[in-house]
Design a protein around this motif. Structure first.
Motif, PDB file in Angstrom:
ATOM      1  N   ILE A 160      14.553   7.905  90.192  1.00  0.00           N
ATOM      2  CA  ILE A 160      13.956   6.796  90.931  1.00  0.00           C
ATOM      3  C   ILE A 160      13.433   5.766  89.930  1.00  0.00           C
ATOM      4  CG2 ILE A 160      11.734   8.001  91.082  1.00  0.00           C
ATOM      5  CD1 ILE A 160      11.410   6.720  93.898  1.00  0.00           C
ATOM      6  N   HIS A 161      13.530   4.499  90.293  1.00  0.00           N
ATOM      7  CA  HIS A 161      13.040   3.450  89.391  1.00  0.00           C
ATOM      8  C   HIS A 161      11.561   3.182  89.654  1.00  0.00           C
ATOM      9  CE1 HIS A 161      13.468   0.670  92.786  1.00  0.00           C
ATOM     10  NE2 HIS A 161      14.713   1.098  92.912  1.00  0.00           N
ATOM     11  N   GLY A 162      10.931   2.463  88.744  1.00  0.00           N
ATOM     12  CA  GLY A 162       9.499   2.232  88.808  1.00  0.00           C
ATOM     13  C   GLY A 162       9.036   1.618  90.117  1.00  0.00           C
ATOM     14  N   TYR A 163       9.718   0.592  90.583  1.00  0.00           N
ATOM     15  CA  TYR A 163       9.323  -0.041  91.838  1.00  0.00           C
ATOM     16  C   TYR A 163       9.431   0.965  92.990  1.00  0.00           C
ATOM     17  CZ  TYR A 163       9.187  -3.259  95.783  1.00  0.00           C
ATOM     18  OH  TYR A 163       8.861  -3.880  96.966  1.00  0.00           O
ATOM     19  N   GLY A 164      10.460   1.803  92.961  1.00  0.00           N
ATOM     20  CA  GLY A 164      10.633   2.825  93.992  1.00  0.00           C
ATOM     21  C   GLY A 164       9.495   3.833  93.972  1.00  0.00           C
ATOM     22  N   ARG A 216       5.841  11.597  76.230  1.00  0.00           N
ATOM     23  CA  ARG A 216       5.454  13.016  76.222  1.00  0.00           C
ATOM     24  C   ARG A 216       6.609  13.931  76.625  1.00  0.00           C
ATOM     25  NH1 ARG A 216       0.579  13.659  79.970  1.00  0.00           N
ATOM     26  NH2 ARG A 216       0.815  15.819  79.321  1.00  0.00           N
ATOM     27  N   ARG A 217       7.770  13.344  76.893  1.00  0.00           N
ATOM     28  CA  ARG A 217       8.994  14.056  77.282  1.00  0.00           C
ATOM     29  C   ARG A 217       8.858  14.791  78.610  1.00  0.00           C
ATOM     30  NH1 ARG A 217       9.607  16.720  71.729  1.00  0.00           N
ATOM     31  NH2 ARG A 217       9.593  14.896  70.418  1.00  0.00           N
ATOM     32  N   LEU A 218       8.032  14.235  79.495  1.00  0.00           N
ATOM     33  CA  LEU A 218       7.916  14.781  80.842  1.00  0.00           C
ATOM     34  C   LEU A 218       8.900  14.080  81.775  1.00  0.00           C
ATOM     35  CD1 LEU A 218       4.014  15.018  81.038  1.00  0.00           C
ATOM     36  CD2 LEU A 218       5.652  16.777  80.332  1.00  0.00           C
ATOM     37  N   LEU A 219       9.295  12.872  81.400  1.00  0.00           N
ATOM     38  CA  LEU A 219      10.314  12.103  82.119  1.00  0.00           C
ATOM     39  C   LEU A 219      11.364  11.644  81.126  1.00  0.00           C
ATOM     40  CD1 LEU A 219       8.170   9.598  84.262  1.00  0.00           C
ATOM     41  CD2 LEU A 219       9.340  11.648  85.086  1.00  0.00           C
ATOM     42  N   VAL A 220      12.583  11.494  81.606  1.00  0.00           N
ATOM     43  CA  VAL A 220      13.621  10.801  80.850  1.00  0.00           C
ATOM     44  C   VAL A 220      14.106   9.662  81.725  1.00  0.00           C
ATOM     45  CG1 VAL A 220      14.362  12.745  79.436  1.00  0.00           C
ATOM     46  CG2 VAL A 220      15.432  12.371  81.649  1.00  0.00           C
ATOM     47  N   ALA A 221      14.655   8.643  81.084  1.00  0.00           N
ATOM     48  CA  ALA A 221      15.073   7.464  81.840  1.00  0.00           C
ATOM     49  C   ALA A 221      16.455   7.013  81.394  1.00  0.00           C
ATOM     50  CB  ALA A 221      14.073   6.338  81.644  1.00  0.00           C
ATOM     51  N   GLU A 222      17.142   6.379  82.322  1.00  0.00           N
ATOM     52  CA  GLU A 222      18.426   5.762  82.005  1.00  0.00           C
ATOM     53  C   GLU A 222      18.571   4.492  82.828  1.00  0.00           C
ATOM     54  OE1 GLU A 222      22.017   7.813  83.224  1.00  0.00           O
ATOM     55  OE2 GLU A 222      20.953   8.802  84.852  1.00  0.00           O
ATOM     56  N   TRP A 223      19.223   3.504  82.228  1.00  0.00           N
ATOM     57  CA  TRP A 223      19.477   2.246  82.917  1.00  0.00           C
ATOM     58  C   TRP A 223      20.719   2.397  83.774  1.00  0.00           C
ATOM     59  CZ3 TRP A 223      16.255  -1.827  82.992  1.00  0.00           C
ATOM     60  CH2 TRP A 223      15.255  -1.879  82.015  1.00  0.00           C
ATOM     61  N   ARG A 224      20.627   1.937  85.025  1.00  0.00           N
ATOM     62  CA  ARG A 224      21.787   1.936  85.918  1.00  0.00           C
ATOM     63  C   ARG A 224      21.535   0.950  87.054  1.00  0.00           C
ATOM     64  NH1 ARG A 224      21.285   8.052  88.352  1.00  0.00           N
ATOM     65  NH2 ARG A 224      20.076   7.473  90.169  1.00  0.00           N
ATOM     66  N   PRO A 225      22.579   0.620  87.811  1.00  0.00           N
ATOM     67  CA  PRO A 225      22.406  -0.349  88.900  1.00  0.00           C
ATOM     68  C   PRO A 225      21.503   0.189  90.008  1.00  0.00           C
ATOM     69  CG  PRO A 225      24.737  -0.061  88.371  1.00  0.00           C
ATOM     70  CD  PRO A 225      23.978   1.001  87.636  1.00  0.00           C
ATOM     71  N   SER A 226      20.634  -0.669  90.509  1.00  0.00           N
ATOM     72  CA  SER A 226      19.767  -0.298  91.636  1.00  0.00           C
ATOM     73  C   SER A 226      20.458  -0.693  92.938  1.00  0.00           C
ATOM     74  CB  SER A 226      18.416  -1.004  91.508  1.00  0.00           C
ATOM     75  OG  SER A 226      18.582  -2.396  91.682  1.00  0.00           O
ATOM     76  N   ASP A 227      19.771  -0.504  94.053  1.00  0.00           N
ATOM     77  CA  ASP A 227      20.316  -0.878  95.368  1.00  0.00           C
ATOM     78  C   ASP A 227      20.628  -2.367  95.446  1.00  0.00           C
ATOM     79  OD1 ASP A 227      20.014   1.741  96.135  1.00  0.00           O
ATOM     80  OD2 ASP A 227      18.128   1.396  97.191  1.00  0.00           O
ATOM     81  N   THR A 228      19.896  -3.163  94.671  1.00  0.00           N
ATOM     82  CA  THR A 228      20.111  -4.614  94.693  1.00  0.00           C
ATOM     83  C   THR A 228      21.267  -5.038  93.801  1.00  0.00           C
ATOM     84  OG1 THR A 228      18.593  -5.020  92.851  1.00  0.00           O
ATOM     85  CG2 THR A 228      17.643  -5.009  95.080  1.00  0.00           C
ATOM     86  N   GLY A 229      21.820  -4.084  93.027  1.00  0.00           N
ATOM     87  CA  GLY A 229      22.905  -4.400  92.111  1.00  0.00           C
ATOM     88  C   GLY A 229      22.414  -4.748  90.718  1.00  0.00           C
ATOM     89  N   ARG A 230      21.116  -4.983  90.579  1.00  0.00           N
ATOM     90  CA  ARG A 230      20.547  -5.278  89.267  1.00  0.00           C
ATOM     91  C   ARG A 230      20.293  -3.977  88.518  1.00  0.00           C
ATOM     92  NH1 ARG A 230      15.458  -8.912  89.863  1.00  0.00           N
ATOM     93  NH2 ARG A 230      15.751  -8.974  87.621  1.00  0.00           N
ATOM     94  N   GLU A 231      20.339  -4.046  87.195  1.00  0.00           N
ATOM     95  CA  GLU A 231      20.052  -2.879  86.374  1.00  0.00           C
ATOM     96  C   GLU A 231      18.572  -2.532  86.477  1.00  0.00           C
ATOM     97  OE1 GLU A 231      21.999  -0.986  83.765  1.00  0.00           O
ATOM     98  OE2 GLU A 231      23.530  -1.602  85.197  1.00  0.00           O
ATOM     99  N   ALA A 232      18.274  -1.253  86.569  1.00  0.00           N
ATOM    100  CA  ALA A 232      16.897  -0.773  86.606  1.00  0.00           C
ATOM    101  C   ALA A 232      16.831   0.533  85.824  1.00  0.00           C
ATOM    102  CB  ALA A 232      16.433  -0.550  88.043  1.00  0.00           C
TER     103      ALA A 232
END
Length: 115
Positions: free
Chosen positions: A26-30, A60-76
């Motif tokens: 899930i992205h930050g806004y979500g 702290r390595r409790l989360l990992v993140a990756e960039w990918r398209p969101s529902d709006t089509g923009r990268e998140a």
């Protein structure tokens, strides 16, 4: 009528972020929207607090993140729990549950008039 918003006690935002992220990437806004939605609009995670929390949890390595398209089509940047994050979440949930039960017990039985 919505309930008044409540300031989150120190450390609570990290727990809520981990819990929401446990459901899947899930992205930050979500994350902010889910916290607001699930709490019935009582809790909010303002950007000025949420994004530093996400970076802290990632560091702290409790989360990992990756960039990918969101529902709006923009990268998140989408966040998900690591195994370490799942273990931390379980530990924090148990701790908060014990704390809430103890506080609830005192509020119900300590006597005196709150008002």
């Amino acid at each position: 009528m919505t309930a008044p918003r409540i300031e989150l006690p120190q450390g609570t935002l990290d727990l809520l972020v981990l819990r929401v992220a446990a459901a899947g990437p899930i992205h930050g806004y979500g994350i902010a929207q889910r916290i607001r939605q699930i709490s019935g609009d009582v809790l909010q995670a303002p950007q000025g607090s949420l994004y530093p929390a996400l970076h802290r949890l990632e560091k702290r390595r409790l989360l990992v993140a990756e960039w990918r398209p969101s529902d709006t089509g923009r990268e998140a940047k989408f966040y998900r729990l690591t195994p370490r994050g799942r273990a931390q979440l379980q530990e924090q949930v148990e701790s908060w549950t014990r704390l809430a039960e103890a506080v609830g017990l005192i509020l119900r039985t300590a006597g005196g008039d709150a008002g």
